[in-house]
Design a protein around this motif. Structure first.
Motif, PDB file in Angstrom:
ATOM      1  N   LEU A 115       0.819  -0.820  -0.187  1.00  0.00           N
ATOM      2  CA  LEU A 115      -0.020   0.125   0.123  1.00  0.00           C
ATOM      3  C   LEU A 115       1.158   1.227   0.277  1.00  0.00           C
ATOM      4  CD1 LEU A 115      -2.648   1.119  -0.143  1.00  0.00           C
ATOM      5  CD2 LEU A 115      -3.115   0.891   2.318  1.00  0.00           C
ATOM      6  N   SER A 116       2.149   0.707   0.746  1.00  0.00           N
ATOM      7  CA  SER A 116       3.504   2.324   0.666  1.00  0.00           C
ATOM      8  C   SER A 116       3.529   2.523  -0.743  1.00  0.00           C
ATOM      9  CB  SER A 116       4.611   2.126   1.758  1.00  0.00           C
ATOM     10  OG  SER A 116       3.904   1.788   2.790  1.00  0.00           O
ATOM     11  N   VAL A 117       4.055   1.155  -1.887  1.00  0.00           N
ATOM     12  CA  VAL A 117       4.072   1.898  -2.617  1.00  0.00           C
ATOM     13  C   VAL A 117       3.046   2.281  -3.732  1.00  0.00           C
ATOM     14  CG1 VAL A 117       4.754   0.438  -5.262  1.00  0.00           C
ATOM     15  CG2 VAL A 117       5.909   0.054  -3.066  1.00  0.00           C
ATOM     16  N   ARG A 118       1.621   2.002  -3.109  1.00  0.00           N
ATOM     17  CA  ARG A 118       0.989   1.950  -4.265  1.00  0.00           C
ATOM     18  C   ARG A 118       0.592   4.139  -3.562  1.00  0.00           C
ATOM     19  NH1 ARG A 118      -5.419   1.080  -2.256  1.00  0.00           N
ATOM     20  NH2 ARG A 118      -5.764   2.721  -2.067  1.00  0.00           N
ATOM     21  N   LEU A 119       0.304   4.504  -2.366  1.00  0.00           N
ATOM     22  CA  LEU A 119       0.014   5.832  -2.544  1.00  0.00           C
ATOM     23  C   LEU A 119       1.776   6.387  -2.609  1.00  0.00           C
ATOM     24  CD1 LEU A 119      -1.058   5.494   1.533  1.00  0.00           C
ATOM     25  CD2 LEU A 119      -1.771   5.937  -0.652  1.00  0.00           C
ATOM     26  N   GLY A 120       2.951   6.375  -2.453  1.00  0.00           N
ATOM     27  CA  GLY A 120       4.373   6.864  -3.092  1.00  0.00           C
ATOM     28  C   GLY A 120       3.999   6.877  -4.515  1.00  0.00           C
ATOM     29  N   LEU A 121       3.492   6.397  -5.204  1.00  0.00           N
ATOM     30  CA  LEU A 121       3.396   5.553  -6.907  1.00  0.00           C
ATOM     31  C   LEU A 121       3.975   6.725  -7.566  1.00  0.00           C
ATOM     32  CD1 LEU A 121       3.402   3.939  -8.855  1.00  0.00           C
ATOM     33  CD2 LEU A 121       0.991   3.995  -8.856  1.00  0.00           C
ATOM     34  N   ILE A 122       3.897   7.975  -7.805  1.00  0.00           N
ATOM     35  CA  ILE A 122       3.761   9.883  -8.117  1.00  0.00           C
ATOM     36  C   ILE A 122       5.372   9.345  -8.079  1.00  0.00           C
ATOM     37  CG2 ILE A 122       3.125  10.696  -5.975  1.00  0.00           C
ATOM     38  CD1 ILE A 122       2.379  11.782  -9.345  1.00  0.00           C
ATOM     39  N   GLY A 123       5.288   9.086  -6.804  1.00  0.00           N
ATOM     40  CA  GLY A 123       6.931   9.606  -6.604  1.00  0.00           C
ATOM     41  C   GLY A 123       8.161   8.530  -7.805  1.00  0.00           C
ATOM     42  N   PHE A 124       7.636   7.032  -8.016  1.00  0.00           N
ATOM     43  CA  PHE A 124       8.210   6.090  -8.536  1.00  0.00           C
ATOM     44  C   PHE A 124       7.902   6.870 -10.167  1.00  0.00           C
ATOM     45  CE2 PHE A 124       7.669   4.027  -5.078  1.00  0.00           C
ATOM     46  CZ  PHE A 124       8.832   3.240  -5.076  1.00  0.00           C
ATOM     47  N   LEU A 125       7.026   7.400 -10.751  1.00  0.00           N
ATOM     48  CA  LEU A 125       7.157   7.949 -12.030  1.00  0.00           C
ATOM     49  C   LEU A 125       7.661   9.373 -12.393  1.00  0.00           C
ATOM     50  CD1 LEU A 125       3.089   7.114 -12.231  1.00  0.00           C
ATOM     51  CD2 LEU A 125       4.992   6.007 -12.383  1.00  0.00           C
ATOM     52  N   ALA A 161       0.940  18.563 -14.577  1.00  0.00           N
ATOM     53  CA  ALA A 161       1.840  18.151 -13.459  1.00  0.00           C
ATOM     54  C   ALA A 161       0.798  17.623 -12.647  1.00  0.00           C
ATOM     55  CB  ALA A 161       3.073  18.272 -13.397  1.00  0.00           C
ATOM     56  N   CYS A 162       0.331  18.769 -12.136  1.00  0.00           N
ATOM     57  CA  CYS A 162      -0.627  18.762 -10.393  1.00  0.00           C
ATOM     58  C   CYS A 162      -1.536  18.340 -11.363  1.00  0.00           C
ATOM     59  CB  CYS A 162      -0.982  20.315 -10.097  1.00  0.00           C
ATOM     60  SG  CYS A 162       0.879  20.376  -9.370  1.00  0.00           S
ATOM     61  N   VAL A 163      -2.302  18.235 -12.667  1.00  0.00           N
ATOM     62  CA  VAL A 163      -3.915  17.524 -12.518  1.00  0.00           C
ATOM     63  C   VAL A 163      -3.730  15.886 -12.672  1.00  0.00           C
ATOM     64  CG1 VAL A 163      -5.379  17.783 -14.207  1.00  0.00           C
ATOM     65  CG2 VAL A 163      -4.117  20.534 -13.656  1.00  0.00           C
ATOM     66  N   GLY A 164      -2.673  15.901 -13.256  1.00  0.00           N
ATOM     67  CA  GLY A 164      -1.960  14.679 -13.989  1.00  0.00           C
ATOM     68  C   GLY A 164      -2.502  13.952 -12.522  1.00  0.00           C
ATOM     69  N   THR A 165      -1.640  14.767 -11.643  1.00  0.00           N
ATOM     70  CA  THR A 165      -1.159  13.607 -10.093  1.00  0.00           C
ATOM     71  C   THR A 165      -2.097  13.806  -9.408  1.00  0.00           C
ATOM     72  OG1 THR A 165       0.776  14.746  -9.945  1.00  0.00           O
ATOM     73  CG2 THR A 165       0.346  14.105  -7.982  1.00  0.00           C
ATOM     74  N   VAL A 166      -3.169  14.420  -9.361  1.00  0.00           N
ATOM     75  CA  VAL A 166      -4.924  14.391  -8.840  1.00  0.00           C
ATOM     76  C   VAL A 166      -5.494  13.599  -9.812  1.00  0.00           C
ATOM     77  CG1 VAL A 166      -6.893  15.463  -7.984  1.00  0.00           C
ATOM     78  CG2 VAL A 166      -4.625  16.321  -8.260  1.00  0.00           C
ATOM     79  N   ALA A 167      -5.231  13.398 -11.105  1.00  0.00           N
ATOM     80  CA  ALA A 167      -6.574  12.121 -11.823  1.00  0.00           C
ATOM     81  C   ALA A 167      -5.516  11.326 -11.348  1.00  0.00           C
ATOM     82  CB  ALA A 167      -5.669  12.644 -13.329  1.00  0.00           C
ATOM     83  N   LEU A 168      -4.502  10.940 -11.267  1.00  0.00           N
ATOM     84  CA  LEU A 168      -3.766   8.731 -11.286  1.00  0.00           C
ATOM     85  C   LEU A 168      -4.729   8.438  -9.507  1.00  0.00           C
ATOM     86  CD1 LEU A 168      -1.567   7.170 -12.111  1.00  0.00           C
ATOM     87  CD2 LEU A 168       0.477   8.569 -10.581  1.00  0.00           C
TER      88      LEU A 168
END
Length: 660
Positions: A549-559, A590-597
């Motif tokens: 779940l940590s990976v899922r929540l931090g997925l934006i950091g991996f992308l 990028a912020c909009v894309g982050t919220v969408a993700l």
């Protein structure tokens, strides 16, 4: 607010005890011996003297770099043998250290003291070494490994593998092999050269790491962490999922100062995780939020857990440039995490804390706002052109001065001493990691392992394939960073991975920041997700589920890093061809894309999202994150359709759960 928590005080005590046990397993500082009697007082004096030595000679004192590093090693290794037990089940409370540790301390003083007295003579003589001087080098190397075994066992094993590669690499076929090296050559490089245990790693520890760890301890004793928690409550405490958002903000601010994701989880997590569970979040989610928030603090400006200063040294540029480049990646990372907890709260029907449990903002600023002065001093001095080391020392004194502005926060002499001792102790385990990292870097330099690994990766992919190269480097960076403190992980990774990215055309700062982010995120990446596992222990959740779940929540950091590999417009100030308007637009999209993700992953946007809507939202994210006009138009068009569809098909909101 305290009255509301009384019914769970016993549970809270159990949580704190469990966190302490986990920290003892994962964080070396908590496994130290405790000396009683006069030796305990002498130890306090010695730690304060070490702090004074470091503060003086990293600012106004005159000393050569090699001498500073050698003296730093003497202090580090001596305190390691004095404080860290020889084996896990050893009795912690004692009146005196074992005889063998006294002998190890004497050997440490003799070996590194000999280097201080003879280094100039040997360097001027062309580096010719006698058999005795090779014996000194071998002894110092063994001492370093023993200290690392006690303070950071996993890294000692990794360093031993690298050391063995110096001799056994000749048996490896292909690009990863070499012709082999003599014992004399290896010992000369590892101890008498500037690429081994007295190289970059210990240089970083002797300057930036030590000062900023001490600075973090002073902030803690001044009451800064309480101010951060209270101020965060005033900002987001009443919003849906308020306690989780408090955890995100507080952990980000404290993580960027102390630079240790694990320690941050074990301290702030004992407060934030139970509060999130009490609000209504699942225990796995609560643990994952704290772990992800703490991990990102290491690349969060303006302090970046001291890693930013190290990066500036490697790049040969100002820290201001590094800090500016890291702003957008950190912004997107925490924006994604904040919206993740917000959408989860909306999905579960949670509200924020009730008004009576929220501190008054004016009162918080009036009573504790002066504690921000040291950070203002630190950032202001660096902006004026002073070195980070000088600014850090002044900020330490400013912390004490600022605390005296109000009686409730005043740092007495006892608190100053306690902060100094805690800061010095906190620098030991990270410092020992930096010593043993010297073995890894020395091996990489001597054997050209970094170049060979780079050629191997480049032989697998096309030289022009930046993204595939980045993917392989991401895996390598994450593996090398597992189980290692943030600064130490970055020092290892940059030596091996950065040249690979630069070879395929990535800008230097983009390559360094790419590797830094993945080295930090290794704290939440299974199977060695140390921050996630400590958080799961506090939350009482399943370790594997919390890690995933940590990976899922931090997925934006991996992308995020992939989107500034060949187009660094997201790194403010790096892409000189970009206009201000173009940069701001790229950041906005990028912020909009982050919220969408995040909406797609969490299954909520304006309302609960169906699977098809979730897939579309996740698909829109990379279009918005990539800086390009065509992708922006397509992304906005698709996202608009999803938003309008959700808006016109909304149902009345379900009643929210009020949090006491």
């Amino acid at each position: 607010m305290e009255e509301k928590r009384e019914p769970v005080s016993q549970e809270q005590e159990a949580v704190n005890a469990k966190a302490q046990r986990l920290l003892e397993e994962k964080e070396a500082e908590s496994r130290t011996r405790n000396y009683t009697g006069s030796l305990g007082k002498i130890l306090t004096v010695l730690l304060c003297l070490w702090a004074g030595f470091q503060l003086y000679f990293t600012t106004v004192g005159a000393i050569s770099a090699i001498d500073l590093r050698a003296f730093h090693c003497i202090f580090l290794l001596s305190f390691t043998f004095l404080l860290y037990p020889t084996y896990k089940k050893e009795r912690r409370t004692r009146k005196a250290p074992p005889v063998w540790d006294i002998l190890l301390i004497l050997l440490t003083i003799c070996t590194f003291g000999y280097l201080v007295l003879n280094y100039t003579r040997i360097a001027q003589g062309g580096g010719r070494l006698t058999d005795f001087e090779l014996l000194i080098a071998g002894g110092a190397l063994l001492l370093a490994f023993e200290a690392a075994r006690r303070a950071s066992g996993n890294l000692a094993v990794l360093a031993l593998i690298f050391l063995a590669y110096n001799w056994f690499g000749k048996f490896i076929p292909g690009r990863m092999g070499h012709n082999g090296f003599t014992l004399k050559r290896v010992l000369s490089t590892q101890f008498w050269g500037t690429q081994g245990i007295l190289g970059t790693g210990i240089g970083v520890s002797a300057t930036y790491i030590f000062l900023f760890v001490v600075f973090g301890a002073f902030l803690k004793y001044s009451g800064f962490s309480k101010f951060i928690n209270d101020f965060s409550l005033t900002l987001v405490g009443q919003t849906p999922g308020g306690p989780a958002k408090v955890a995100v903000l507080a952990s980000a601010l404290m993580g960027m100062i102390n630079g240790s994701a694990i320690a941050n989880v074990a301290t702030t997590g004992t407060i934030t995780i139970p509060l999130m569970k009490q609000t209504g979040y699942k225990k796995e989610f609560a643990g994952a939020v704290e772990a992800v928030a703490s991990a990102g603090g290491q690349f969060c400006p303006p302090i970046m857990g001291a890693v930013g200063f190290v990066m500036a040294e490697f790049l040969g540029m100002s820290y201001t440039a590094v800090m500016l480049a890291a702003i957008v990646p950190a912004l997107l990372y925490y924006l994604g995490l904040l919206f993740a907890v917000h959408f989860e709260a909306k999905r579960l029907g949670l509200s924020g804390l009730s008004k009576e449990n929220i501190p008054n903002a004016i009162k918080v600023l009036k009573e504790q706002g002066h504690l921000v002065i040291p950070l203002v001093v630190l950032i202001g001095l660096m902006a004026m052109g002073y070195t980070p080391l000088y600014a850090a020392v002044i900020a330490i004194f400013a912390t004490v001065a600022a605390s005296w502005l109000r009686k409730d926060t005043r740092m007495t002499w006892d608190k100053v001493v306690a902060a100094t001792v805690e800061g010095a102790k906190g620098a030991i385990s990270v410092g020992v990691c930096c010593v043993i990292i010297g073995v890894i870097i020395g091996t990489v330099t001597l054997t050209s392992l970094g170049l060979n690994m780079g050629y191997l990766i480049l032989s697998i992919v096309d030289n022009s394939s930046i993204y595939l190269t980045g993917f392989l480097v991401m895996i390598m960076s994450t593996i090398l960073g597992m189980g290692v403190p943030g600064v130490a992980a970055y020092v290892i990774v940059q030596a091996v991975a950065v040249p690979v990215l630069i070879k395929v055309g990535v800008l230097d700062i983009s390559a360094h920041l790419f590797c830094l982010i993945y080295a930090c995120l290794s704290n939440i990446t299974p199977p060695v997700a140390m921050s996630s596992y400590v958080a799961s222990g506090i939350a009482g959740s399943d370790q594997t589920k919390t890690g995933l779940l940590s990976v899922r929540l931090g997925l934006i950091g991996f992308l995020i890093p992939f989107f500034f590999l060949d187009n660094p417009i997201l790194l403010i100030g790096v892409d000189t061809s970009a206009t201000l308007a173009g940069t701001l637009w790229a950041v906005f999209t990028a912020c909009v894309g982050t919220v969408a993700l995040v909406g797609g992953l969490e299954g909520w946007f304006l309302r609960r999202a169906a699977w098809l809507e979730r897939l579309v939202l996740v698909g829109v994210a990379p279009l918005m994150l990539y800086p390009g006009h065509l992708t922006d138009v397509v992304g906005f068009g698709v996202l608009t359709i999803v938003v309008l569809f959700q808006y016109f098909t909304r149902r009345p909101a379900a009643p929210t759960i009020e949090t006491a």
